[in-house]
Design a protein around this motif. Structure first.
Motif, short mmCIF file in Angstrom:
data_model
loop_
_atom_site.label_atom_id
_atom_site.label_comp_id
_atom_site.label_asym_id
_atom_site.label_seq_id
_atom_site.Cartn_x
_atom_site.Cartn_y
_atom_site.Cartn_z
N ILE A 60 -6.74 2.80 -6.72
CA ILE A 60 -6.43 1.68 -5.85
C ILE A 60 -4.95 1.37 -5.94
O ILE A 60 -4.41 1.25 -7.04
N ALA A 61 -4.29 1.23 -4.80
CA ALA A 61 -2.85 0.98 -4.82
C ALA A 61 -2.53 -0.47 -4.47
O ALA A 61 -1.47 -0.97 -4.79
N GLY A 62 -3.44 -1.15 -3.83
CA GLY A 62 -3.16 -2.53 -3.48
C GLY A 62 -4.42 -3.25 -3.05
O GLY A 62 -5.35 -2.64 -2.52
N MET A 63 -4.45 -4.54 -3.36
CA MET A 63 -5.60 -5.35 -2.95
C MET A 63 -5.10 -6.71 -2.54
O MET A 63 -4.11 -7.19 -3.05
N GLN A 64 -5.78 -7.33 -1.62
CA GLN A 64 -5.43 -8.70 -1.24
C GLN A 64 -6.67 -9.40 -0.71
O GLN A 64 -7.33 -8.90 0.20
N LYS A 65 -6.97 -10.53 -1.32
CA LYS A 65 -8.05 -11.36 -0.80
C LYS A 65 -7.43 -12.38 0.14
O LYS A 65 -6.45 -13.02 -0.20
N MET A 66 -7.99 -12.49 1.33
CA MET A 66 -7.45 -13.42 2.30
C MET A 66 -8.54 -14.37 2.75
O MET A 66 -9.60 -13.92 3.18
N CYS A 75 -2.16 -0.27 8.65
CA CYS A 75 -2.02 0.67 7.52
C CYS A 75 -2.10 2.10 8.02
O CYS A 75 -1.29 2.95 7.67
N LEU A 76 -3.10 2.35 8.85
CA LEU A 76 -3.33 3.71 9.35
C LEU A 76 -2.16 4.16 10.22
O LEU A 76 -1.64 5.27 10.08
N ALA A 77 -1.72 3.25 11.11
CA ALA A 77 -0.61 3.60 12.00
C ALA A 77 0.66 3.83 11.19
O ALA A 77 1.43 4.76 11.47
N ALA A 78 0.87 3.02 10.16
CA ALA A 78 2.10 3.14 9.37
C ALA A 78 2.16 4.47 8.65
O ALA A 78 3.17 5.17 8.68
N ILE A 79 1.05 4.84 8.00
CA ILE A 79 1.08 6.10 7.24
C ILE A 79 1.16 7.29 8.18
O ILE A 79 1.87 8.27 7.92
N ALA A 80 0.48 7.18 9.33
CA ALA A 80 0.55 8.28 10.30
C ALA A 80 1.96 8.42 10.85
O ALA A 80 2.48 9.54 11.01
N ALA A 81 2.60 7.30 11.11
CA ALA A 81 3.97 7.35 11.62
C ALA A 81 4.90 7.98 10.59
O ALA A 81 5.75 8.81 10.91
N LEU A 82 4.70 7.58 9.32
CA LEU A 82 5.56 8.13 8.26
C LEU A 82 5.36 9.64 8.12
O LEU A 82 6.31 10.39 7.86
N GLY A 95 0.82 -1.20 0.00
CA GLY A 95 0.00 0.00 0.00
C GLY A 95 0.86 1.25 0.00
O GLY A 95 0.64 2.18 -0.77
N ILE A 96 1.88 1.24 0.85
CA ILE A 96 2.74 2.42 0.96
C ILE A 96 3.64 2.56 -0.26
O ILE A 96 3.77 3.62 -0.84
N ARG A 97 4.21 1.45 -0.69
CA ARG A 97 5.15 1.46 -1.80
C ARG A 97 4.45 1.84 -3.11
O ARG A 97 4.88 2.75 -3.82
N GLU A 98 3.37 1.15 -3.43
CA GLU A 98 2.77 1.30 -4.75
C GLU A 98 1.99 2.60 -4.90
O GLU A 98 1.79 3.09 -6.00
N SER A 99 1.53 3.15 -3.78
CA SER A 99 0.82 4.42 -3.88
C SER A 99 1.81 5.57 -4.02
O SER A 99 1.42 6.71 -4.25
N MET A 146 -1.45 9.65 0.79
CA MET A 146 -1.98 9.12 2.04
C MET A 146 -2.80 7.87 1.77
O MET A 146 -4.03 7.91 1.74
N PRO A 147 -2.16 6.73 1.52
CA PRO A 147 -2.92 5.50 1.28
C PRO A 147 -3.60 5.01 2.55
O PRO A 147 -3.00 5.10 3.63
N VAL A 148 -4.83 4.59 2.42
CA VAL A 148 -5.55 4.07 3.57
C VAL A 148 -6.11 2.69 3.22
O VAL A 148 -6.73 2.51 2.16
N GLY A 149 -5.87 1.74 4.08
CA GLY A 149 -6.37 0.38 3.85
C GLY A 149 -7.71 0.19 4.52
O GLY A 149 -7.90 0.60 5.66
N VAL A 150 -8.64 -0.40 3.79
CA VAL A 150 -9.94 -0.74 4.37
C VAL A 150 -10.21 -2.21 4.09
O VAL A 150 -10.14 -2.66 2.95
N THR A 151 -10.48 -2.96 5.15
CA THR A 151 -10.72 -4.39 5.00
C THR A 151 -12.20 -4.69 5.12
O THR A 151 -12.87 -4.19 6.02
N LEU A 152 -12.70 -5.47 4.16
CA LEU A 152 -14.10 -5.85 4.18
C LEU A 152 -14.21 -7.33 4.43
O LEU A 152 -13.52 -8.13 3.80
N ALA A 153 -15.06 -7.69 5.37
CA ALA A 153 -15.30 -9.11 5.62
C ALA A 153 -16.53 -9.51 4.83
O ALA A 153 -17.50 -8.76 4.74
N LYS A 154 -16.45 -10.69 4.23
CA LYS A 154 -17.60 -11.19 3.48
C LYS A 154 -18.32 -12.21 4.35
O LYS A 154 -17.76 -13.20 4.77
N ILE A 155 -19.57 -11.91 4.61
CA ILE A 155 -20.35 -12.83 5.42
C ILE A 155 -21.63 -13.10 4.65
O ILE A 155 -22.38 -12.19 4.34
#
Lengths: 480, 263
Positions: free
Chosen positions: B221-227, B152-159, B111-115, B182-191
């Motif tokens: 979008i700078a990054g995506m990951q399905k887990m 993600c939020l803590a990392a960008i804020a720290a930077l 997220g940080i690198r690609e954005s 300022m990339p921000v990660g948002v995770t969505l759960a699929k239920i």
């Protein structure tokens, strides 16, 4: 993404061709060999562009160490490993952080289709060796693993197919090559089931939501092409012509032609719409065919007296699975049993009711659950335990039955699938399998069939010119 | 025994979901309370702690001069590490990072690198010889779910609060780290077929599958990951992207814009 001095000026020429001569919506030539390792239960060697991937599948076999075993299903293990000589700068042997991540997401890509529930306490090991890497190794490895799993006879609900799209010079393109991966603006690997459900998805780079939408369309097309290659290879290895079914097929000449027509490769993007229409038509016809096949299966039913019964059970089980009600049914049983045996005290129930004002429809269920949450008296608890055990064993039984049936059904489908192929064959001018696969899957399948005989050097020659590698010093992606 | 309880809990949460409710009363598009503290570790060049509900994540950024990679001689280097400290959960064990930790670290890193959040060209001290190496170390202190978004939020804020320690190495005066995004990660759960943001620990256990989307300030979008093992349909992916971009913009406005304006 990364900026390097030796970046080619243009990755896509003015007439829309990429460095290796492909158009935006074309995949690299793919060649698949099946059953190449004698000691593995299933194996596959796959070349895709300059990628060379070898996959061996072992199992189901007893899972070791034993603490890894699962009482209700097999453990699936996927190990992606790069040979140290597979990339420009020697890779350090052993698992890297990158390969651990790829192993994890790839395993998850297969979990929805592998019927692991059939083999409790076992392990299914998928070992991937990347012998030569040239962008897109994880997608190539997944395509190869899919074949190797089938070769090992592991029951699966369908094949998994994988392909990436990306953005190069501002354009959305399919299946990135090394230069495009190094100097492109985004990489988006996807794996999907035969129904287009996405089981692996990663992305890095810079894309807008619209570009992602466009890319997903493109990747669907790529996966379809790859699926055809996979199926052709599997058919070639496993199909045995069944003579008696040939005459039963009536209306298929028409269909056969249309399928071939539809699946010819795209020369121009403008033809895409036409082809898509044709594909849809073909699909509809295929569905009709399926209906016909049910007639055939009815005939089968006469031969096998239990068949009808079996079919009913299958339908029931299917209905249950589809509506996701198996659990509910079991739960309902739990409640009934619990209530009948009077193990739940009314006090506890009332307490629960006050706590959880749930809707009436789910009231009974909620009572049971909530009473559970509301910490019943120790004596209740003890009484409940044996019931739970009983119930859980029931659950297992139910699941096992439906899966067994699903598996038998899948076998039936396989048989009918073979009939279909056999019938197509009779209408081909040359009834040989080779010629058939050629027509259906065009270039890549031709490669697949041809290259088995030919020495390795010729494998990457497609209808397009393969451009000599500009120095592959880029370190993004493969040789991290 | 424990699995049966988990199954009951799972059904409980699942049934709530069908009615459009969540265990803690949140809406499907609602984050838990977020608290962001910056500059809490004075020894680090930049630091931030994010408290997301009961999830606690601490990020420290350290800068050290080092040699650049041969293929990017005028660019700084970003190294992201994430540790699931045994202190954070009874399920975590000390030792080498396992696949979950590695995956999370790599998603945060991407997220940080690609954005292009960090202007790595400005981290060059002497071309081909010396550049700044930015170590982003993510420490998970308490796992109550959705570690990635907190990280993600803590990392960008720290930077964004990081100072390049030029004085310490005699290269000039200290300057703030050059940031471009300022990339921000948002995770969505699929239920079931529904998507919810910011899954709690229980919700993560129920839904099994999550999709993290890192989006930049410009809505790209700078990054995506399905887990996780459950598949996504194409429509769900597009819906997830919309939801993630919307929430990311909200978080950016609430927590990060203020940091940027300070400079």
């Amino acid at each position: 993404m990364s900026s390097m001095s030796d970046k080619p000026e243009k990755l896509i020429t003015d007439d829309g061709l990429r460095l290796d001569g492909r158009r935006a919506d074309e995949i690299r030539p793919m060649k698949i060999e099946i059953g190449v390792l004698s000691r593995a239960d299933g194996s596959c060697y796959l070349e895709w562009g300059r990628n060379k991937i070898l996959v061996g599948v072992f199992g189901p076999r007893e899972a070791h160490p034993r603490r890894m075993q699962r009482a209700d299903s097999a453990v699936i293990r996927y190990k992606y490993n790069m040979a140290s000589f597979s990339v420009e700068d020697r890779a350090r042997p052993g698992p890297s952080r990158r390969s651990i991540e790829i192993s994890k997401v790839s395993r998850e890509a297969f979990e929805p289709v592998i019927m692991a529930e059939l083999f409790p306490k076992t392990a299914i090991d998928i070992y991937v060796e990347v012998l030569q890497a040239d962008a897109g190794t994880r997608t190539a490895a997944i395509n190869a693993s899919s074949i190797a799993l089938a070769d090992a006879g592991i029951p699966m609900k369908g094949l998994i197919t994988s392909c990436a799209f990306g953005k190069v010079d501002g354009q959305i393109v399919l299946d990135l090559n090394k230069e495009e991966d190094n100097y492109g603006e985004a990489d988006f690997p996807v794996a999907m089931t035969q129904d287009g459900e996405i089981t692996l998805m990663q992305m890095d780079g810079h894309l807008t939501p619209d570009e992602i939408k466009k890319g997903l369309e493109l990747v669907k097309k790529g996966c379809k092409e790859i699926l055809e290659i996979q199926q052709a290879v599997l058919r070639k290895k496993f199909e045995t012509p069944i003579e008696e079914t040939v005459e039963e097929v009536t209306d298929t000449e028409d269909t056969g032609n249309k399928v071939v027509e539809a699946e010819a490769p795209l020369e121009y993007a403008s033809e895409a719409a036409v082809v898509e229409e044709a594909l849809e038509e073909a699909e509809e016809l295929e569905e009709e065919q399926l209906c016909e096949e049910t007639v055939e299966t009815d005939a089968l039913a006469e031969e096998i007296p239990e068949f009808e019964e079996l079919e009913d059970i299958i339908k029931e089980a299917e209905a249950l699975v589809e509506e996701d009600t198996v659990e509910d049914v079991v739960e309902a049983e739990i409640e009934e049993e619990a209530l009948e045996e009077g193990t739940l005290e009314e006090d506890a129930l009332e307490e629960a009711l006050e706590e959880e004002a749930l809707e009436e429809a789910l009231e009974e269920e909620a009572e049971f659950e909530a009473s559970f949450e509301a910490a019943p008296e120790p004596e209740d608890f003890e009484e409940l335990e044996p019931i739970e055990e009983e119930v859980s064993s029931e659950v297992e039984e139910v699941e096992f039955d439906s899966e067994e049936l699903a598996y038998e059904e899948a076998q039936l489908e396989e048989e009918t699938g073979i009939e279909e192929v056999a019938s197509e064959e009779t209408f081909e001018p040359e009834p040989e399998i080779e010629s058939e696969t050629k027509t259906i899957t065009e270039v890549p399948a031709e490669e697949a069939v041809k290259a088995e005989v030919e020495p390795e050097e010729k494998k990457c020659e497609g209808p397009w010119k393969v451009v000599k590698d500009p120095s592959e010093s880029g370190s993004r992606g493969e040789n991290e | 025994m424990s699995e049966i309880i988990a199954t009951l809990k799972k059904d409980y949460i699942y049934n709530l979901m069908i009615k459009g409710k969540r265990q803690d009363g949140r809406g499907f598009k609602e984050f838990r309370d977020i608290k962001l503290e910056t500059n809490i570790i004075s020894k680090a060049e930049g630091s931030a702690k994010v408290t997301l509900g009961n999830t606690q994540v601490l990020v420290g950024v350290k800068l050290q001069p080092g040699t650049p990679f041969p293929d990017s001689q005028n660019e700084g280097v970003i190294i992201t590490n994430l540790e699931l400290n045994a202190i954070a959960s009874p399920d975590f064990e000390p030792g080498q990072p396992k696949e979950d930790a590695i995956e999370m670290a790599r998603v945060v890193d991407r997220g940080i690198r690609e954005s292009g959040a960090i202007d790595i060209k400005k981290l060059c001290i002497a071309v081909g010889e010396s550049v700044w190496i930015v170590h982003i170390d993510v420490h998970i202190l308490n796992d109550e779910g959705n570690l990635i978004d907190a990280s993600c939020l803590a990392a960008i804020a720290a930077l964004m609060t990081t100072v390049v320690p030029n004085e310490q190495y005699g290269i000039g005066t200290n300057v703030p780290l050059a940031m471009k995004g300022m990339p921000v990660g948002v995770t969505l759960a699929k239920i079931g077929s529904k998507l919810m943001v910011d899954p709690s620990l229980d919700e993560e256990a129920v839904c099994e599958t999550k999709l993290t989307i890192v989006s930049s300030s410009d809505g790209s979008i700078a990054g995506m990951q399905k887990m996780g093992p459950v598949p996504f349909s194409e429509a769900e992916v597009m819906e997830a992207i919309d939801m993630a971009c919307e929430k990311a913009a909200e978080l950016r406005g609430l927590y990060l814009k203020g940091l940027a304006n300070k400079e």
